[in-house]
Design an enzyme around this catalytic site. Structure first.
Site: not given
Length: 423
Positions: A239, A276, A278-279, A350, A379
């Site tokens: 987070g 844990e 990620g980002r 479009c 992400y």
């Protein structure tokens, strides 16, 4: 207005080399693996004793990304059967856990037969299904129960997974029942608890207060178990947010780790804490380079229509922000002398929702110039709807990939050509 960002020379060189080799206007991702390596080293070095760092591969599960980070993390966090295959192919084998709601029985079986360290269990129903699979394999499987605890409103963030009604985890009021169910399951062994409450946390002081709230409840949670001495792990999730608009003002990871170490030192029986992430590991290494196809003004607003778009880089739309832009003109002199005005950067789709950044002040932009969107390593492409309109998928270039480079030679720049969508 976003801060200006400088591109590393090796990334600039890789972009130039890719452009020379390409016959079509560019839309490609570039990943700076030496920078990713340095980020992994720094984050691991800041950890206090008794704290582990796992990489949440959902942020970016490309093999080169996992292989670069694996030597610097204690393990991998996975959330699907497909991610199991990617983790097991890692060049540096690491322990891994399987989390997330809606696990298939087939995923549970596959994970157990391929050596999963532990499962993060999301519900009482999942306890029963996991027990059945473990019994069929005559295996005793370690598990962590994911808790959805009540949280103070002031500790919230833009994206909450706990402290409110969500599909994630077991409400704290039901935790005693869940612990009892695991204790009664002959083939499951409770080893800890998992709490991932929110994403996009921008303030390390607020995050430390969140961790303090978990640690204050740890003795009570642990005490629910039939054998509390066997319950030793507290996975606090990730987070940690990335400041996309002010890259120099990032989350103070080292400060958070220092405060956490001090807090754990005061506890009589502290848990083994696991992040844990990620980002915050992967975001900083990535760059999305797109070529300007057209310039136009509509109702007084300037638009740069570019190769690519949100079907390849969904991050700005998903985050709801205007992404920073780096302008790489074909003719720098012309660009310096050109008019400076706000431009809205859009892609080829479009739909009016295909917007990457609004009203970015740029000078002398022309067709054929490149725009580079940094902070694209997590992400970004992997959450995008790449097959929409059947545009070709972007190439992914891994700068400084030395996995197949002979010792003593220069690192290579390796490309991953994506599979074409079905037409």
């Amino acid at each position: 207005m976003a801060e200006s960002i400088t591109l590393p020379e090796r990334v600039l060189a890789a972009i130039a080399l890719h452009r020379q080799a390409s016959g079509d206007p560019m839309a490609a991702f570039f990943y700076d693996l030496p920078a990713l390596d340095a980020q992994g080293r720094a984050m691991q070095a800041a950890l206090p004793p008794g704290v582990e760092l796992y990489y949440a591969i959902k942020a970016n599960s490309e093999a080169a990304i996992i292989d670069t980070l694996a030597p610097h993390v204690d393990g991998l966090e996975l959330s699907s059967g497909g991610e199991i295959a990617r983790a097991c192919a890692c060049a540096t084998p690491r322990p891994w856990v399987l989390s997330g709601p809606g696990k298939l029985d087939a995923d549970m079986y596959d994970a157990m037969t391929r050596g999963v360290e532990a499962f993060h269990v999301e519900s009482l129903g999942e306890v029963a299904r996991l027990q059945a699979v473990a019994a069929s394999l005559e295996r005793v499987q370690p598990v962590l129960l994911r808790i959805n605890p009540a949280l103070p409103e002031d500790l919230s963030s833009r994206l909450r997974m706990a402290g409110t009604a969500t599909p994630f985890g077991i409400d704290e009021a039901q935790l005693a029942d869940a612990v009892r169910a695991v204790d009664d399951a002959a083939n499951l062994r409770l080893v800890g608890f998992h709490v991932h409450a929110m994403s996009h946390q921008a303030c390390e002081r607020r995050h430390q207060r969140l961790l303090d709230a978990y640690l204050a409840r740890w003795p009570r949670w642990r005490g629910l178990a039939r054998h509390p001495e066997a319950v030793t792990q507290l996975n606090v999730g990730g987070g940690i947010g990335v400041n996309y608009l002010r890259p120099s003002e990032q989350f103070d990871w080292a400060g958070l780790c220092e405060a956490l170490g001090q807090r754990l030192a005061t506890m009589r029986e502290p848990p083994r804490v696991r992040f844990e992430i990620g980002r915050f590991l992967a975001a900083f290494c990535g760059y999305y380079a797109i070529e300007v196809l057209d310039t136009k003004v509509s109702h007084g607003e300037g638009f740069l229509v570019c190769r690519g778009g949100t079907h390849q880089f969904r991050l700005p739309a998903a985050q709801g922000h205007d992404h920073p832009i780096i302008h790489l003109p074909r003719d720098p002199e012309r660009a310096r002398a050109g008019e400076r005005r706000p431009w809205t950067v859009v892609g080829q789709l479009c739909t009016p929702k295909d917007v990457l950044s609004r009203r970015q002040a740029l000078s002398g932009v022309a067709v054929g110039d490149l725009l580079v969107l940094p902070l694209a390593g997590a992400y970004g492409y992997n959450i995008s709807h790449a097959d929409f309109l059947c545009h070709p998928r972007p190439e992914q270039v891994f700068v400084g990939d030395s996995r197949n480079t002979r010792e003593g030679s220069e690192p290579e720049t390796r490309r991953r050509r994506p599979a074409e969508p079905v037409r």
